[in-house]
Design an enzyme around this catalytic site. Structure first.
Site, PDB file in Angstrom:
ATOM      1  N   ASN A 117      -7.212   8.976  -1.896  1.00 18.17           N
ATOM      2  CA  ASN A 117      -7.423   7.704  -2.592  1.00 18.17           C
ATOM      3  C   ASN A 117      -8.312   6.721  -1.824  1.00 18.17           C
ATOM      4  OD1 ASN A 117      -5.392   7.122  -0.766  1.00 18.17           O
ATOM      5  ND2 ASN A 117      -4.322   5.735  -2.145  1.00 18.17           N
ATOM      6  N   GLU A 147       2.497   7.428   6.828  1.00 18.57           N
ATOM      7  CA  GLU A 147       2.147   6.333   5.898  1.00 18.57           C
ATOM      8  C   GLU A 147       2.319   6.901   4.505  1.00 18.57           C
ATOM      9  OE1 GLU A 147       1.474   3.398   7.021  1.00 18.57           O
ATOM     10  OE2 GLU A 147       0.974   3.762   9.108  1.00 18.57           O
ATOM     11  N   CYS A 198      -1.688   2.840  -2.566  1.00 18.61           N
ATOM     12  CA  CYS A 198      -0.272   2.763  -2.198  1.00 18.61           C
ATOM     13  C   CYS A 198       0.243   1.325  -2.232  1.00 18.61           C
ATOM     14  CB  CYS A 198      -0.072   3.341  -0.801  1.00 18.61           C
ATOM     15  SG  CYS A 198      -1.110   2.520   0.418  1.00 18.61           S
ATOM     16  N   GLU A 208      -0.515   1.285  11.354  1.00 14.79           N
ATOM     17  CA  GLU A 208      -1.968   1.429  11.504  1.00 14.79           C
ATOM     18  C   GLU A 208      -2.572   0.034  11.475  1.00 14.79           C
ATOM     19  OE1 GLU A 208      -2.983   4.258   8.380  1.00 14.79           O
ATOM     20  OE2 GLU A 208      -2.827   5.869   9.856  1.00 14.79           O
TER      21      GLU A 208
HETATM   22  P1  NAP Z   1      -0.455  14.272  -0.762  1.00 13.08           P
HETATM   23  O1  NAP Z   1      -0.436  15.256  -1.861  1.00 13.08           O
HETATM   24  O2  NAP Z   1       0.781  14.066   0.023  1.00 13.08           O
HETATM   25  O3  NAP Z   1      -1.665  14.706   0.178  1.00 13.08           O
HETATM   26  C1  NAP Z   1      -2.090  13.945   1.280  1.00 13.08           C
HETATM   27  C2  NAP Z   1      -2.785  14.861   2.276  1.00 13.08           C
HETATM   28  O4  NAP Z   1      -1.835  15.804   2.776  1.00 13.08           O
HETATM   29  C3  NAP Z   1      -3.928  15.696   1.704  1.00 13.08           C
HETATM   30  O5  NAP Z   1      -4.900  15.887   2.696  1.00 13.08           O
HETATM   31  C4  NAP Z   1      -3.238  17.009   1.384  1.00 13.08           C
HETATM   32  O6  NAP Z   1      -4.123  18.108   1.352  1.00 13.08           O
HETATM   33  C5  NAP Z   1      -2.280  17.122   2.553  1.00 13.08           C
HETATM   34  N1  NAP Z   1      -1.120  17.977   2.326  1.00 13.08           N
HETATM   35  C6  NAP Z   1      -0.576  18.363   1.146  1.00 13.08           C
HETATM   36  N2  NAP Z   1       0.481  19.179   1.378  1.00 13.08           N
HETATM   37  C7  NAP Z   1       0.597  19.310   2.720  1.00 13.08           C
HETATM   38  C8  NAP Z   1       1.484  20.013   3.582  1.00 13.08           C
HETATM   39  N3  NAP Z   1       2.467  20.756   3.110  1.00 13.08           N
HETATM   40  N4  NAP Z   1       1.289  19.909   4.912  1.00 13.08           N
HETATM   41  C9  NAP Z   1       0.302  19.158   5.417  1.00 13.08           C
HETATM   42  N5  NAP Z   1      -0.580  18.471   4.653  1.00 13.08           N
HETATM   43  C10 NAP Z   1      -0.418  18.527   3.323  1.00 13.08           C
HETATM   44  O7  NAP Z   1      -0.866  12.832  -1.292  1.00 13.08           O
HETATM   45  P2  NAP Z   1      -2.083  12.426  -2.204  1.00 13.08           P
HETATM   46  O8  NAP Z   1      -1.744  12.729  -3.611  1.00 13.08           O
HETATM   47  O9  NAP Z   1      -3.352  12.954  -1.633  1.00 13.08           O
HETATM   48  O10 NAP Z   1      -2.118  10.836  -1.961  1.00 13.08           O
HETATM   49  C11 NAP Z   1      -1.419   9.929  -2.724  1.00 13.08           C
HETATM   50  C12 NAP Z   1      -0.173   9.439  -1.980  1.00 13.08           C
HETATM   51  O11 NAP Z   1      -0.563   8.863  -0.741  1.00 13.08           O
HETATM   52  C13 NAP Z   1       0.535   8.343  -2.737  1.00 13.08           C
HETATM   53  O12 NAP Z   1       1.921   8.560  -2.686  1.00 13.08           O
HETATM   54  C14 NAP Z   1       0.185   7.085  -1.930  1.00 13.08           C
HETATM   55  O13 NAP Z   1       1.125   6.043  -2.032  1.00 13.08           O
HETATM   56  C15 NAP Z   1       0.104   7.621  -0.551  1.00 13.08           C
HETATM   57  N6  NAP Z   1      -0.692   6.722   0.299  1.00 13.08           N
HETATM   58  C16 NAP Z   1      -0.040   5.998   1.259  1.00 13.08           C
HETATM   59  C17 NAP Z   1      -0.766   5.112   2.055  1.00 13.08           C
HETATM   60  C18 NAP Z   1      -0.091   4.291   3.117  1.00 13.08           C
HETATM   61  O14 NAP Z   1      -0.800   3.704   3.953  1.00 13.08           O
HETATM   62  N7  NAP Z   1       1.226   4.221   3.159  1.00 13.08           N
HETATM   63  C19 NAP Z   1      -2.144   4.991   1.872  1.00 13.08           C
HETATM   64  C20 NAP Z   1      -2.756   5.745   0.892  1.00 13.08           C
HETATM   65  C21 NAP Z   1      -2.019   6.619   0.109  1.00 13.08           C
HETATM   66  P3  NAP Z   1      -4.724  18.698  -0.032  1.00 13.08           P
HETATM   67  O15 NAP Z   1      -5.535  17.601  -0.608  1.00 13.08           O
HETATM   68  O16 NAP Z   1      -5.539  19.845   0.420  1.00 13.08           O
HETATM   69  O17 NAP Z   1      -3.560  19.065  -0.887  1.00 13.08           O
END
Ligand code: NAP
Length: 483
Positions: free
Chosen positions: A154, A253, A287, A464
């Protein structure tokens, strides 16, 4: 296919070299606005990820001076600013956010590198004034070591900037894993690290491919000291479990579910403007996006009218068009989740005020969901419990301060919240009662390089930004010296 001077390679970057996977495997990157096939990007095998970890370990044998780190960090910040338009274009094509927003994200990313460059003094040794038990005490900030940095789609450049800037400041060596939907912005960053900044071999390595395999490799490898992850709470929980055998240090995060609270004494026009910024940035896929809008009963009609009026003016379309305000959702799953949240809210009694009516999507990529406002938000609705991650603003009502604090905290998440009131005493009481880390008072502003940001409750742990963000990548070593 995408063509960009910042994308001469679509390979991994290991030990200072662009590296094709031995298997020849690649994965596709798709433009969510058009379905166009943008690129085929290298997908590594486990041994190649291990090679990246070994390269990082080797790079750590040559520590860098503060002057050297300062030069790298300012060099990256400068290059990101100089290439903001091209980075913004790549970001728009692979993510779907508008080009203008993408360029703004490059500036935001540059801010983290600049902040770390200016605050390297935080890592210089300090001697304690007191001398307990007759010793002189010194605290040395050592690099944590090899660090794994996993980021979501994102904010493809913003999220890595937060981690990589602090890792470089603390003299760590990084293994970077971008999201599979948005690896091109990361490849552009690595072109900058390679060609412009000339980071030494092994200091930053780029690995792509199966997320599970890469995550498992980083968590199980004894030479990886820290894994810093931004993404969903679901994956975060998995990482916590897998980090246990090696007691691996994590920074997580995770997801949010932000309440946006408007009291009767708030400046309603200003609150509506700020809600538009908070709710529709990145098409609602952040997020810190307002997820539940809670308005005090006496001003609910007036506030909702102002929001609806503004939402009606938003132009939905391809982010490459200069007059677009809102682009597509990143993929089918993202689109269908928003559609489901709208349908669920309406089925449970909410009134649709603008938007809605989205049809099921018959493609895997993207999907333009209209910006939508519903009124009559209740606790049984999906959009109360879950992060919608899209352009839906559900509005509910409250009567008293105590009631809205309880309503806002009724979530397992604790990332961002927003409070609009002109009454300082009320603001202080409400903010103290909210279990959220980042609380905007009369602003919908998100995180900034200068301040710590992170989660409470199931939104994660670690910070962060600010001094706290830098210390995530350092080990404070304490040396009492006797006479
Ligand atoms: P995600 O599915 O959890 O993926 C995030 C990252 O982790 C991607 O690079 C993904 O790779 C990787 N990943 C997936 N499964 C994994 C595993 N089993 N082991 C290690 N890495 C793995 O999240 P998203 O859909 O990309 O992002 C949206 C989420 O991020 C939302 O919930 C949002 O709230 C959260 N977010 C939080 C913050 C914060 O600062 N708190 C900031 C931004 C976003 P692939 O893409 O290859 O699957």
């Amino acid at each position: 296919m995408i063509d960009s001077p910042l994308l001469p390679h679509l390979d991994a970057y290991i030990d200072g070299r662009w590296t094709q996977p031995a298997s020849g495997k690649t994965f596709k990157v798709i433009n969510p606005a058009t379905g166009d096939h943008l690129a085929d990007v290298a997908a590594l095998a486990r041994e190649e990820v291990i090679a990246a970890i070994e390269a990082a370990k080797k790079a750590l044998r040559t520590p860098s001076s503060f002057e050297q780190r300062h030069a790298w960090l300012t060099g990256i910040a400068k290059a990101l600013r100089e290439h903001r338009e091209e980075i913004g274009r790549i970001l728009c094509l692979e993510h779907g956010k508008t080009w203008k927003e993408g360029a703004g994200e490059a500036d935001y990313a540059a801010g983290f590198f600049a902040y770390c460059a200016e605050h390297l003094d935080l890592l210089k040794p300090r001697t304690l004034d007191e001398k307990p038990r007759g010793c002189t005490w010194t605290v040395q900030y050592r690099p944590a070591g090899v660090v794994g940095l996993i980021v979501p789609w994102n904010f493809p450049i913003g999220m890595i900037a937060k981690k990589l800037s602090a890792a470089i400041a603390a003299d760590c060596a990084s293994i970077v894993k971008p999201a599979s939907k948005t690896p091109l912005t990361m490849l552009a960053l690595f072109t900058i690290l390679d060609r412009i900044v000339k980071l030494p071999a092994g200091r930053a390595n780029l690995v792509m491919g199966s997320a599970g395999m890469i995550g498992d490799t980083l968590l199980s490898h004894p030479d990886v000291a820290v894994v810093s992850f931004t993404g969903s709470t679901e994956v975060g929980r998995e990482l916590i479990e897998k980090s246990a055998p090696q007691v691996k240090r994590l920074t997580l995060e995770l997801g949010g579910n932000a309440p946006f609270i408007v009291f009767e004494d708030a400046d309603l026009d200003h609150a509506a403007d700020q809600l538009m910024l908070s709710k529709f940035r990145g098409n609602g896929q952040t997020c810190v996006c307002a997820n539940r809008v809670l308005v005090q009963r006496q001003v609910a009609d007036a506030f909702v009218d102002k929001v609806v009026e503004r939402v009606k003016k938003l132009k939905l379309g391809n982010g490459m068009e200069p007059d677009t305000d809102i682009g597509p959702l990143v993929d089918r799953a993202g689109y269908e989740k928003v559609r489901q949240h709208v349908e669920d809210a309406v089925a449970k009694g909410a009134k649709l005020l603008v938007g809605g009516g989205a049809k099921p999507l018959d493609t895997e990529w993207g999907g333009f969901h209209p910006p939508t406002v519903v009124r009559g938000l209740t606790r049984d609705m999906l959009c109360w419990r879950e992060e919608t991650f899209g352009p839906l603003a559900p509005v509910g009502e409250f009567e008293t301060e105590a009631q809205v604090i309880e309503m806002a905290n009724d979530t397992e998440f604790g990332l961002a919240a927003y409070v609009f009131t002109r009454d300082e005493a009320r603001a202080q009481r409400v903010i103290a009662g909210l279990q959220f880390q980042h609380i905007g008072w009369n602003t919908g502003s998100g995180p900034t390089p200068e301040a710590p940001f992170g989660g409470m409750k199931q939104s994660g742990f670690g910070r962060e930004g600010g001094a706290e963000g830098i210390y995530e990548f350092a080990e404070a070593q304490t040396i009492p010296r006797g006479a």
